[in-house]
Write a protein that holds these residues in place. Structure first.
Motif, mmCIF file in Angstrom:
data_model
loop_
_atom_site.group_PDB
_atom_site.id
_atom_site.type_symbol
_atom_site.label_atom_id
_atom_site.label_comp_id
_atom_site.label_asym_id
_atom_site.label_seq_id
_atom_site.Cartn_x
_atom_site.Cartn_y
_atom_site.Cartn_z
ATOM 1 N N ARG A 6 0.829 -1.212 0.000
ATOM 2 C CA ARG A 6 0.000 0.000 0.000
ATOM 3 C C ARG A 6 0.863 1.263 0.000
ATOM 4 O O ARG A 6 0.615 2.200 -0.771
ATOM 5 N N LYS A 254 -20.383 4.360 -3.048
ATOM 6 C CA LYS A 254 -19.545 4.637 -1.881
ATOM 7 C C LYS A 254 -20.022 5.891 -1.158
ATOM 8 O O LYS A 254 -20.144 5.903 0.082
ATOM 9 N N LEU A 316 -8.930 -0.838 -8.127
ATOM 10 C CA LEU A 316 -8.572 -0.452 -6.765
ATOM 11 C C LEU A 316 -9.813 -0.073 -5.964
ATOM 12 O O LEU A 316 -9.950 -0.454 -4.788
ATOM 13 N N LEU A 317 -10.723 0.657 -6.580
ATOM 14 C CA LEU A 317 -11.947 1.050 -5.883
ATOM 15 C C LEU A 317 -12.792 -0.169 -5.549
ATOM 16 O O LEU A 317 -13.358 -0.273 -4.449
ATOM 17 N N GLN A 320 -11.282 -1.789 -2.602
ATOM 18 C CA GLN A 320 -11.535 -1.009 -1.388
ATOM 19 C C GLN A 320 -12.951 -1.214 -0.875
ATOM 20 O O GLN A 320 -13.185 -1.330 0.330
ATOM 21 N N CYS A 382 -6.150 7.434 -7.019
ATOM 22 C CA CYS A 382 -5.594 6.252 -6.352
ATOM 23 C C CYS A 382 -4.802 6.645 -5.114
ATOM 24 O O CYS A 382 -4.855 5.940 -4.085
ATOM 25 N N MET A 385 -7.422 7.301 -2.487
ATOM 26 C CA MET A 385 -8.063 6.067 -2.035
ATOM 27 C C MET A 385 -7.163 5.284 -1.096
ATOM 28 O O MET A 385 -7.592 4.786 -0.039
ATOM 29 N N LEU A 386 -5.914 5.146 -1.465
ATOM 30 C CA LEU A 386 -4.978 4.357 -0.669
ATOM 31 C C LEU A 386 -4.650 5.019 0.664
ATOM 32 O O LEU A 386 -4.224 4.355 1.618
ATOM 33 N N GLU A 388 -6.879 6.411 2.448
ATOM 34 C CA GLU A 388 -7.988 6.133 3.328
ATOM 35 C C GLU A 388 -7.791 4.771 3.997
ATOM 36 O O GLU A 388 -6.842 4.073 3.721
ATOM 37 N N GLN A 389 -8.719 4.416 4.850
ATOM 38 C CA GLN A 389 -8.633 3.131 5.532
ATOM 39 C C GLN A 389 -8.761 1.996 4.515
ATOM 40 O O GLN A 389 -9.703 1.963 3.718
ATOM 41 N N SER A 390 -7.840 1.065 4.528
ATOM 42 C CA SER A 390 -7.896 -0.076 3.615
ATOM 43 C C SER A 390 -8.938 -1.066 4.088
ATOM 44 O O SER A 390 -9.284 -1.103 5.276
ATOM 45 N N PRO A 391 -9.497 -1.919 3.181
ATOM 46 C CA PRO A 391 -10.541 -2.854 3.573
ATOM 47 C C PRO A 391 -10.026 -3.941 4.507
ATOM 48 O O PRO A 391 -8.852 -4.220 4.548
#
Length: 391
Positions: A6, A254, A316-317, A320, A382, A385-386, A388-391
């Motif tokens: 990440r 989202k 990637l989305l 996530q 990207c 997104m990265l 932010e909190q990862s899944p």
């Protein structure tokens, strides 16, 4: 996706955007003599055609405003966004009907106007970001007016002759798709009052007419009633375009916390990845036939830069939002293929056009279609997104 991976990806997208992509375009495309931006650039950034794409005037202006509002309030970015908006104001609108041009000479003299109104959509989001950055009502008014002109012309064209006769009426996915993302942007920048209405209407249009569960496909062009069109135009799929639309819909899911929208976007991605991914050489093919027949367009098997960028975002989305490792694997595949083949290690930025095997077809870095939009948007999106909190 572990923490090390990440962080590596964050650095790739962030540093690529701030230290490579943006400096290339700011250094080579800004026209201090006539205003606006010149985007027809050779490999080393040399201007090889001074004509100006109105799409790129709006797109680069939007990017600069978006960066100012969401990354860092750099004076240079705001100054250049205003520089772009001034050129839009002075040269990009036809005073006879209020519509926008598509192609201009360097000094802003008009050369061409298209039947469609996508210049208006890109100008609208540019004005929206400047309204947010400056607080000036005039930009917000321009954003609203230009968005409405985009809507009105696409729904009821005035003063243009249709490209086709009435023999075979069709509908394309481009208008509802671009309406979604334009309304999303304007909802964020100027709190556009009817943004949700236009987004809902456009998603319903795509679901009703273009998404085909029975054949697991997203059709680019269909009959007026949504039926399949068994001719070249109807059978031709653009996987990258459908995947771009998929992440617009996922993003709306989202924002709203709507699992149905997320599922729709993921389904679109699944189907079009399977149809578009080149199993032999890697990367996304440009066009494929819905029935596996030969495609009419002779560049069908080339690898253009923008479908790869949109697939990088979409995979990637999807990961996530779902945590499905399939999407992490797809993201790794498309990220690595694109970053192995498109970047120019000597002069920076990306080549735009590759042969099927990934070799460079043209050394162009920009033209009326390729400019500072798809790739920097991918890098910025990207990176965010990265972070932010990862899944």
């Amino acid at each position: 996706m572990d923490e090390l991976r990440r962080n590596q990806l964050i650095a790739t997208y962030r540093d690529g955007l701030l230290n490579d992509t943006l400096p290339f375009w700011i250094t080579h495309s800004v026209d201090r003599q006539h205003g606006g931006f010149m985007t027809s650039l050779n490999r080393d950034g040399t201007v090889i055609d001074t004509d100006k794409s109105v799409w790129q005037q709006g797109r680069f202006t939007w990017l600069l405003g978006e960066l100012y509002n969401n990354v860092e309030q750099r004076d240079e970015w705001l100054e250049l966004a205003k520089h772009g908006a001034e050129f839009l104001d002075q040269h990009c609108f036809d005073p006879s009907d209020g519509r926008m041009w598509f192609h201009l000479a360097r000094d802003g003299s008009p050369i061409r106007k298209r039947r469609y109104a996508f210049s208006e959509s890109f100008a609208a989001i540019a004005y929206g970001e400047l309204a947010k950055a400056t607080g000036e009502d005039r930009y917000a008014e321009r954003a609203q007016q230009t968005f409405q002109r985009f809507i009105d012309h696409n729904l009821n064209p005035q003063g243009t002759q249709s490209k086709y006769t009435a023999t075979r009426p069709t509908r394309d996915m481009g208008f509802p798709m671009i309406t979604i993302v334009t309304a999303q942007q304007l909802r964020g920048s100027i709190e556009l009052a009817n943004a949700d209405e236009w987004i809902d209407r456009s998603i319903d249009d795509i679901r009703q007419h273009h998404i085909k569960p029975d054949i697991q496909c997203v059709m680019e062009t269909v009959q007026a009633d949504g039926g399949l069109l068994d001719h070249f135009d109807g059978r031709t799929l653009n996987p990258g375009h459908a995947i771009e639309c998929a992440w617009f819909i996922m993003q709306e899911g989202k924002i709203r916390g709507d699992q149905g929208l997320i599922q729709t976007g993921c389904q679109m991605l699944d189907w079009m990845w399977q149809r578009g991914w080149d199993q032999e050489h890697g990367g996304l093919l440009y066009f494929v036939d819905v029935n596996g027949l030969p495609v009419q367009e002779y560049w069908h098997d080339m690898k253009f830069w923008w479908p790869q960028c949109e697939a990088i975002i979409a995979t990637l989305l999807a990961f996530q939002l779902t945590g499905d490792p399939k999407y992490a694997d797809w993201h790794r595949q498309i990220h690595e293929w694109a970053h192995d083949h498109f970047p120019d290690p000597q002069h920076g930025e990306w080549f735009g056009y590759l042969h099927r095997d990934g070799s460079v077809s043209s050394q162009l870095k920009g033209n009326r279609w390729k400019g500072p939009f798809h790739m920097p948007r991918m890098q910025m999106t990207c990176w965010q997104m990265l972070s932010e909190q990862s899944p």
